[in-house]
Design a protein around this motif. Structure first.
Motif, PDB file in Angstrom:
ATOM      1  N   PHE A 171       0.911  -1.181   0.011  1.00  0.00           N
ATOM      2  CA  PHE A 171       0.023  -0.013   0.204  1.00  0.00           C
ATOM      3  C   PHE A 171       0.836   1.261   0.106  1.00  0.00           C
ATOM      4  CE2 PHE A 171      -2.476  -3.368   2.288  1.00  0.00           C
ATOM      5  CZ  PHE A 171      -3.829  -3.123   1.487  1.00  0.00           C
ATOM      6  N   SER A 172       0.669   2.195  -0.917  1.00  0.00           N
ATOM      7  CA  SER A 172       1.161   3.378  -1.029  1.00  0.00           C
ATOM      8  C   SER A 172       0.726   4.287   0.500  1.00  0.00           C
ATOM      9  CB  SER A 172       1.067   4.229  -2.075  1.00  0.00           C
ATOM     10  OG  SER A 172      -0.093   4.586  -2.212  1.00  0.00           O
ATOM     11  N   ARG A 173       1.426   5.562   0.446  1.00  0.00           N
ATOM     12  CA  ARG A 173       0.958   6.109   1.656  1.00  0.00           C
ATOM     13  C   ARG A 173      -0.641   6.575   1.775  1.00  0.00           C
ATOM     14  NH1 ARG A 173       4.777   6.368   5.971  1.00  0.00           N
ATOM     15  NH2 ARG A 173       6.833   6.421   4.991  1.00  0.00           N
ATOM     16  N   ASP A 174      -1.047   7.007   0.381  1.00  0.00           N
ATOM     17  CA  ASP A 174      -2.292   7.489   0.165  1.00  0.00           C
ATOM     18  C   ASP A 174      -3.289   6.133   0.471  1.00  0.00           C
ATOM     19  OD1 ASP A 174      -1.540  10.049  -0.195  1.00  0.00           O
ATOM     20  OD2 ASP A 174      -1.664   9.930  -2.421  1.00  0.00           O
ATOM     21  N   GLU A 175      -2.928   5.288  -0.149  1.00  0.00           N
ATOM     22  CA  GLU A 175      -3.673   3.820  -0.037  1.00  0.00           C
ATOM     23  C   GLU A 175      -3.767   3.287   1.448  1.00  0.00           C
ATOM     24  OE1 GLU A 175      -2.905   2.018  -4.547  1.00  0.00           O
ATOM     25  OE2 GLU A 175      -1.457   1.603  -2.974  1.00  0.00           O
ATOM     26  N   TYR A 176      -2.515   3.371   2.162  1.00  0.00           N
ATOM     27  CA  TYR A 176      -2.851   2.777   3.407  1.00  0.00           C
ATOM     28  C   TYR A 176      -3.539   3.785   4.190  1.00  0.00           C
ATOM     29  CZ  TYR A 176      -1.240   1.805   8.144  1.00  0.00           C
ATOM     30  OH  TYR A 176      -1.239   1.348   9.635  1.00  0.00           O
ATOM     31  N   ARG A 177      -3.452   5.334   4.140  1.00  0.00           N
ATOM     32  CA  ARG A 177      -4.555   5.974   4.671  1.00  0.00           C
ATOM     33  C   ARG A 177      -5.932   5.725   4.451  1.00  0.00           C
ATOM     34  NH1 ARG A 177      -2.648  10.245   2.614  1.00  0.00           N
ATOM     35  NH2 ARG A 177      -1.018  10.625   4.055  1.00  0.00           N
TER      36      ARG A 177
ATOM     37  N   ARG B 102       2.728  -6.515   5.803  1.00  0.00           N
ATOM     38  CA  ARG B 102       4.429  -6.585   5.872  1.00  0.00           C
ATOM     39  C   ARG B 102       4.992  -5.934   4.877  1.00  0.00           C
ATOM     40  NH1 ARG B 102       8.376  -9.924   7.947  1.00  0.00           N
ATOM     41  NH2 ARG B 102       9.938 -10.646   6.537  1.00  0.00           N
ATOM     42  N   HIS B 103       4.658  -6.048   3.650  1.00  0.00           N
ATOM     43  CA  HIS B 103       5.315  -5.431   2.563  1.00  0.00           C
ATOM     44  C   HIS B 103       5.396  -3.957   2.914  1.00  0.00           C
ATOM     45  CE1 HIS B 103       5.259  -9.353   1.233  1.00  0.00           C
ATOM     46  NE2 HIS B 103       4.172  -9.250   0.578  1.00  0.00           N
ATOM     47  N   THR B 104       4.221  -3.476   3.121  1.00  0.00           N
ATOM     48  CA  THR B 104       4.065  -2.016   3.431  1.00  0.00           C
ATOM     49  C   THR B 104       4.856  -1.441   4.347  1.00  0.00           C
ATOM     50  OG1 THR B 104       1.657  -2.184   2.811  1.00  0.00           O
ATOM     51  CG2 THR B 104       2.405  -0.174   3.924  1.00  0.00           C
TER      52      THR B 104
ATOM     53  N   LYS C 250      -8.317  -3.643  -3.609  1.00  0.00           N
ATOM     54  CA  LYS C 250      -7.845  -5.379  -3.493  1.00  0.00           C
ATOM     55  C   LYS C 250      -6.849  -5.566  -4.593  1.00  0.00           C
ATOM     56  CE  LYS C 250      -8.433  -9.495  -2.355  1.00  0.00           C
ATOM     57  NZ  LYS C 250      -7.689 -10.074  -1.231  1.00  0.00           N
ATOM     58  N   LEU C 251      -6.889  -4.870  -5.565  1.00  0.00           N
ATOM     59  CA  LEU C 251      -5.640  -5.091  -6.667  1.00  0.00           C
ATOM     60  C   LEU C 251      -4.948  -3.695  -6.593  1.00  0.00           C
ATOM     61  CD1 LEU C 251      -7.722  -6.620  -9.468  1.00  0.00           C
ATOM     62  CD2 LEU C 251      -6.531  -8.036  -7.592  1.00  0.00           C
ATOM     63  N   ASP C 252      -3.330  -4.029  -6.619  1.00  0.00           N
ATOM     64  CA  ASP C 252      -2.584  -2.811  -7.109  1.00  0.00           C
ATOM     65  C   ASP C 252      -2.490  -2.600  -8.333  1.00  0.00           C
ATOM     66  OD1 ASP C 252      -0.913  -5.144  -8.278  1.00  0.00           O
ATOM     67  OD2 ASP C 252       0.691  -4.702  -7.175  1.00  0.00           O
TER      68      ASP C 252
END
Length: 258
Positions: free
Chosen positions: A43-49, A183-185, A169-171
């Motif tokens: 997840f990028s920063r925006d996606e994680y937010r 974990r990858h994030t 759900k999908l990158d």
């Protein structure tokens, strides 16, 4: 083809163990091509937010009161994994007695020191300071015994539902995101913040090679432009002319002596 060759190789190894064959045939390609490296979905920063806010809403306002505990646990699991780098199976095995709140002298922050049990055996892990209030919230909510599991239930179904509702759900490459993506994030966030890759590998119980191959390779923030775009300083034109004039005078004197 790769799957069938693997199956055929297993059959030949069985025949070799039964002494039906004298040697194992070589099934390798004469000129093997380098395959494309498949980077981990994260997840990028925006996606994680967006994920953080959506799981927080689900925890505060569940669709049914009986799902409140599940929503609160899932929200804490998301924050916990994305600030520790634990694998899903490691988080599943984690007990309250495995976690200790401690003050770190090097960072002057209160963190969690975790004894991790997973597929790589036992290993230490130090969290970020963001996960400390989450751990306190878990203890207050569950009133646990020392040997109780912190996350005793699976949350895959609710997690996938939130991802689908938020379009996460999908990158961008079409790879599905799972709990493992947290974990990858964590690894990608630490790399972008300039963490030492050797210490990060030890904290995540993996190798530097794995991090460089599957994580650091696609992070543009890891590249230091100041170290790449190095330019030698050119002297002013006046100095260049004086240097050339001096070289000519030296050559003339050398010819006269000769």
């Amino acid at each position: 083809m790769d799957q069938e060759i693997v199956c055929l190789r297993q059959i030949l190894k069985t025949a070799l163990r039964h002494q039906w064959l004298n040697a194992l045939p070589d099934l390798s390609e004469p000129y093997r091509k380098n395959g494309m490296i498949s980077h981990r979905a994260w997840f990028s920063r925006d996606e994680y937010r967006r994920l953080y806010e959506a799981s927080g809403r689900r925890a505060r306002k569940p669709k049914s009161s009986r799902w409140r505990w599940w929503g609160e646990q899932l929200h804490d699991l998301i924050v916990f994994m994305s600030n520790t780098g634990l694998r899903p199976d490691e988080a599943r095995r984690l007990q309250y007695c495995d976690v200790t709140k401690a003050f770190d002298e090097s960072t002057q922050e209160t963190i969690l020191e975790i004894e991790v049990r997973g597929k790589r055996g036992y290993g230490p892990c130090k969290s970020t300071q963001n996960v400390v209030p989450v751990f306190e919230r878990l203890k207050k909510r569950n009133k646990p015994k020392p040997d109780d599991f912190i996350f005793p239930k699976y949350h895959h179904e609710m997690f996938n539902r939130i991802l689908e509702e938020e379009g996460l759900k999908l990158d961008r490459e079409g790879r599905p995101r799972t709990l493992y993506s947290l974990r990858h994030t964590y690894i990608c966030f630490r790399l972008t913040e300039g963490a030492d890759i050797n210490m990060l590998a030890k904290n995540c119980r993996t190798s530097v090679e794995m991090i460089e191959k599957y994580y650091a390779a696609h992070l543009k923030d890891v590249l230091d432009a100041s170290a790449i775009n190095v330019r030698n300083k050119k002297p002013p034109k006046k100095e260049v002319a004086e240097i050339r004039q001096g070289e000519l005078e030296t050559m003339r004197r050398t010819w006269r002596i000769g």
